[in-house]
Design a protein around this motif. Sequence first.
Motif, short mmCIF file in Angstrom:
data_model
loop_
_atom_site.label_atom_id
_atom_site.label_comp_id
_atom_site.label_asym_id
_atom_site.label_seq_id
_atom_site.Cartn_x
_atom_site.Cartn_y
_atom_site.Cartn_z
N CYS A 1 -11.86 -3.95 -8.63
CA CYS A 1 -10.97 -5.08 -8.37
C CYS A 1 -11.50 -6.34 -9.05
O CYS A 1 -12.66 -6.71 -8.84
CB CYS A 1 -10.83 -5.31 -6.86
N TRP B 1 -5.41 3.04 -5.60
CA TRP B 1 -4.67 1.95 -6.26
C TRP B 1 -3.22 2.38 -6.51
O TRP B 1 -2.29 1.58 -6.32
CB TRP B 1 -5.35 1.56 -7.57
N SER C 1 -1.16 2.32 -3.37
CA SER C 1 -0.89 0.98 -2.85
C SER C 1 -0.12 0.11 -3.84
O SER C 1 -0.06 -1.10 -3.69
CB SER C 1 -2.21 0.29 -2.49
N VAL D 1 -2.32 -2.58 -5.62
CA VAL D 1 -2.88 -3.61 -4.75
C VAL D 1 -4.26 -3.12 -4.31
O VAL D 1 -4.41 -1.96 -3.90
CB VAL D 1 -1.98 -3.84 -3.52
N GLY E 1 -6.75 -6.62 -0.85
CA GLY E 1 -5.33 -6.93 -0.89
C GLY E 1 -4.90 -7.69 -2.13
O GLY E 1 -3.76 -8.16 -2.20
N HIS F 1 -3.22 -8.50 -5.42
CA HIS F 1 -2.05 -7.92 -6.07
C HIS F 1 -2.23 -7.99 -7.59
O HIS F 1 -2.03 -9.04 -8.20
CB HIS F 1 -0.78 -8.65 -5.64
N GLU G 1 4.74 -13.06 -4.02
CA GLU G 1 3.70 -12.12 -3.62
C GLU G 1 2.48 -12.88 -3.10
O GLU G 1 2.24 -14.03 -3.50
CB GLU G 1 3.30 -11.22 -4.79
N PRO H 1 4.43 -8.89 0.69
CA PRO H 1 3.50 -7.92 0.11
C PRO H 1 4.25 -6.89 -0.73
O PRO H 1 5.43 -6.60 -0.47
CB PRO H 1 2.84 -7.27 1.33
N ARG H 2 3.59 -6.35 -1.72
CA ARG H 2 4.27 -5.49 -2.69
C ARG H 2 4.96 -4.29 -2.06
O ARG H 2 6.04 -3.89 -2.49
CB ARG H 2 3.28 -5.04 -3.77
#
Length: 284
Positions: free
Chosen positions: A31, A43, A46, A49, A54, A56, A221, A263-264
């Motif tokens: 990340c 990944w 999600s 994300v 968290g 994005h 987002e 959130p995505r």
Amino acid sequence: MNRTFSQRRDRLLTYRAMREGKVPSPRRTQCPACGEESSRLEWDRSLQVCPKCGFHSPIGAYYRLSSLLDPGSFQELEEKLCPADPLAFPGYPEKLAGLERETGLKDAAVAALGRIDHRKAVFLVLDSRFLMGSMGTAVGEKTARCAEYAAKKKLPLIIFSASGGARMQEGIFSLMQMAKTAAAIQRFQSNGGLYISCLTHPTTGGVTASFASLGDIMLAEPGALIGFAGPRVIEQTIKERLPEGFQRAEYLLDHGFLDQIVPRDQWRAVLSQLLALHEKGGRS
């Protein structure tokens, strides 16, 4: 024979380096926000994300549309629209050709007709992989045409912005797109059209100062950087330290610029609900 030996040696050196923690495993992703590693599968599950913090991560336009639209409902609009080179900017055509080969895009925006839970809408998604989603003549024209098409078909318009601003290679022609897109959106809204503006990381410059800020409903987002000039430029100009989190989605929500942070993994559900309310309101 030498090549085979070299390949085996490189694999062995890479494996040793991974065991010593010197490089990330090819099957793992680090990340950029928290620095923690997670498996690529995590990944992917999600929607890009970070499973740890968290964050994005920016995603491509087609990827985003595939996560939103009903299967089989995607119909691309204005797919042949390409950027111009009005200033004969040195190296610009070669840059565009290289990015097209690399990303499969002709420019920084993908327009589509599609459905979410069987409710039809017009979508425009900016892709930061193509010159940081910058707005030139083609992006501006595609945005305006989307607004006109949505008005003609009496459909809602949903735009996902991700941009570094106006495209310097097209000079004043790029800046002119701010007025052009803002006028197109205003005409669409004046005729009763619903425009949902969705801001992702980062949305800056001329895109923020035009169509991205004009939504009837403003969504973003988590953690998205949203603004005209960057924080460092503002601090250097006003000679003051900016508040913590200035220009981030959470700060803008607290100060009334946004209606909701999404959130995505919740975009599809939130947009479905908004389209359903719009449909029942009788505006489409």
